[in-house]
Design a protein around this motif. Structure first.
Motif, mmCIF file in Angstrom:
data_model
loop_
_atom_site.group_PDB
_atom_site.id
_atom_site.type_symbol
_atom_site.label_atom_id
_atom_site.label_comp_id
_atom_site.label_asym_id
_atom_site.label_seq_id
_atom_site.Cartn_x
_atom_site.Cartn_y
_atom_site.Cartn_z
ATOM 1 N N GLU A 14 14.486 9.373 21.757
ATOM 2 C CA GLU A 14 14.879 8.810 20.469
ATOM 3 C C GLU A 14 15.279 9.912 19.490
ATOM 4 O O GLU A 14 16.271 9.762 18.753
ATOM 5 C CB GLU A 14 13.727 7.990 19.893
ATOM 6 N N ALA A 15 14.539 11.005 19.486
ATOM 7 C CA ALA A 15 14.905 12.134 18.621
ATOM 8 C C ALA A 15 16.268 12.695 19.010
ATOM 9 O O ALA A 15 17.090 13.038 18.142
ATOM 10 C CB ALA A 15 13.839 13.225 18.715
ATOM 11 N N GLY A 16 16.533 12.756 20.326
ATOM 12 C CA GLY A 16 17.835 13.226 20.789
ATOM 13 C C GLY A 16 18.962 12.320 20.337
ATOM 14 O O GLY A 16 20.039 12.792 19.947
ATOM 15 N N LEU A 17 18.728 11.018 20.360
ATOM 16 C CA LEU A 17 19.735 10.058 19.887
ATOM 17 C C LEU A 17 20.033 10.261 18.410
ATOM 18 O O LEU A 17 21.189 10.260 17.984
ATOM 19 C CB LEU A 17 19.243 8.630 20.137
ATOM 20 N N ILE A 18 18.976 10.418 17.625
ATOM 21 C CA ILE A 18 19.150 10.608 16.181
ATOM 22 C C ILE A 18 19.939 11.884 15.888
ATOM 23 O O ILE A 18 20.901 11.879 15.114
ATOM 24 C CB ILE A 18 17.771 10.648 15.481
#
Length: 397
Positions: free
Chosen positions: A206-210
């Motif tokens: 999720e952090a990578g997506l953001i």
């Protein structure tokens, strides 16, 4: 006893935002596509014949109403009516091309009211991944006002650019909220089967997506190719996240499968959008419609139905219409994408618009059926309230 009394009174004085805004968004979704097709041939609102204006209404009209319905929660009726009034005023004045200052003012007031209500509530989150939702929604509200202002001033190239970048922000919002809806629901189904889902929210993914999507938006004016690579990366991360949820164990839950189809459209749409940027924006519109029709349409239908059913204590997994709605929306998305590669473009566009409207019409029927069930719950509350009043009167005697 006093707290229970106050909570019952609050139930009477407040209304749920999703009941009002979901109906409004659903009705608008049914009309907007046929009106756009009519406008293309000179019969509908002329403003929708311009692709940028159609995109604005889809993103900052339809999608923003969905956000309002999903996040606002219970509110005083007068305050909620004020929100809905300005949203409706913006839509009506925009489509009829009335006074431009009224279009701008109504869009701006609705965006400001929405931001004022949501941002303080979302900013209190402790983890940065959760807190990012506040500036993301704030930026979307600012873009709603900015794009409306730019449209009135006649800078159409800048308007088209900002709308294209806005699609990525809405995609990030759908990735975030869709993941937060799917992960616990899938984990619950695993628990029911006596298993445990190890990969739930997947904070690193999720952090990578953001990071990748925000970086793609920021770097787009500097390097289109780098922005494209970042979007492809984000699409691959979304696909990895979806795969790790192991949905093949949830085939008995059509509601979860249908939500995951919307999430899969997001992953594919981001990869297509990144590829289009690397290929000198060829088929950029096709990629955008994979996100707006495929992902937004599918997720919107499923969320509208899911939230409304759960509110009336019904189980989405028991509603066969969810499968029909999702299949229809998938067909609508495939027809819209195919139109860009076919000599029968206008026929495919019209077919896509019809199937889109059919999907949301079925959703609207379900929403109305949920509203019919709502008075039953209210009657139960009124009975409890009367019982408490009688008990209090007897105690005073």
């Amino acid at each position: 006893m006093k707290n229970k009394w106050l909570s019952l009174i609050n139930l009477e004085t407040k209304a749920y935002a999703h009941q009002w805004f979901f109906l409004a968004a659903c009705g608008y979704a049914i009309l907007i596509m046929p009106l756009t097709m009519l406008a293309r041939h000179g019969y509908g609102p002329a403003i929708l014949a311009v692709p940028a204006n159609h995109a604005f209404e889809m993103l900052f009209g339809f999608a923003l109403a969905l956000i309002a319905g999903y996040l606002l929660g219970p509110m005083p009726r007068r305050q909620l009516a004020l929100f809905l009034f300005f949203w409706l005023l913006a839509r009506l004045t925009g489509l009829t091309n009335m006074a431009t200052w009224l279009v701008l003012a109504s869009n701006a007031v609705f965006a400001v009211l929405l931001a004022q209500q949501l941002l303080p509530r979302l900013w209190v989150a402790k983890k940065w991944r959760n807190r990012i939702l506040a500036p993301l929604l704030g930026l979307i509200c600012i873009l709603s006002i900015a794009v409306s202002l730019i449209s009135q001033s006649g800078h159409h190239e800048l308007m088209r650019y900002l709308l294209g970048e806005s699609v990525q922000l809405f995609a990030l919002l759908m990735l975030f909220m869709g993941g937060r809806m799917l992960a616990p629901a899938i984990a619950g189904e695993f628990y029911r089967q006596g298993m445990e889902l190890q990969a739930r929210v997947q904070p690193r993914v999720e952090a990578g997506l953001i990071v990748t999507i925000i970086a793609a938006v920021i770097l787009a004016p500097v390097s289109t190719s780098v922005s494209g690579i970042l979007l492809i990366t984000s699409g691959m991360l979304a696909a990895i996240r979806l795969f790790r949820w192991q949905l093949w164990h949830c085939l008995a839950r059509p509601d979860l499968i249908c939500l995951s189809i919307g999430y899969a459209w997001l992953a594919m749409g981001l990869i297509m959008l990144g590829s289009a940027k690397l290929d000198e924006h060829i088929h950029l519109g096709t990629a955008i419609h994979a996100i707006t029709v495929g992902a937004l349409g599918t997720l919107a239908c499923n969320v509208l139905v899911r939230v409304s059913l759960l509110h009336t204590r019904q189980y989405p997994s028991h509603i066969a219409h969810i499968l029909v709605i999702t299949v229809c929306m998938t067909v609508a998305a495939m027809l819209r994408i195919s139109a860009d590669f076919s000599v029968y473009r206008e026929i495919l566009l019209a077919a896509s618009a019809i199937v889109w409207s059919i999907s949301f019409f079925i959703v609207l029927v379900i929403l109305f059926s949920c509203l019919v069930r709502e008075p039953i719950r209210k009657t139960a509350v009124d009975t409890s309230l009367l019982s408490m009043k009688t008990s209090k009167h007897n105690a005073l005697r």
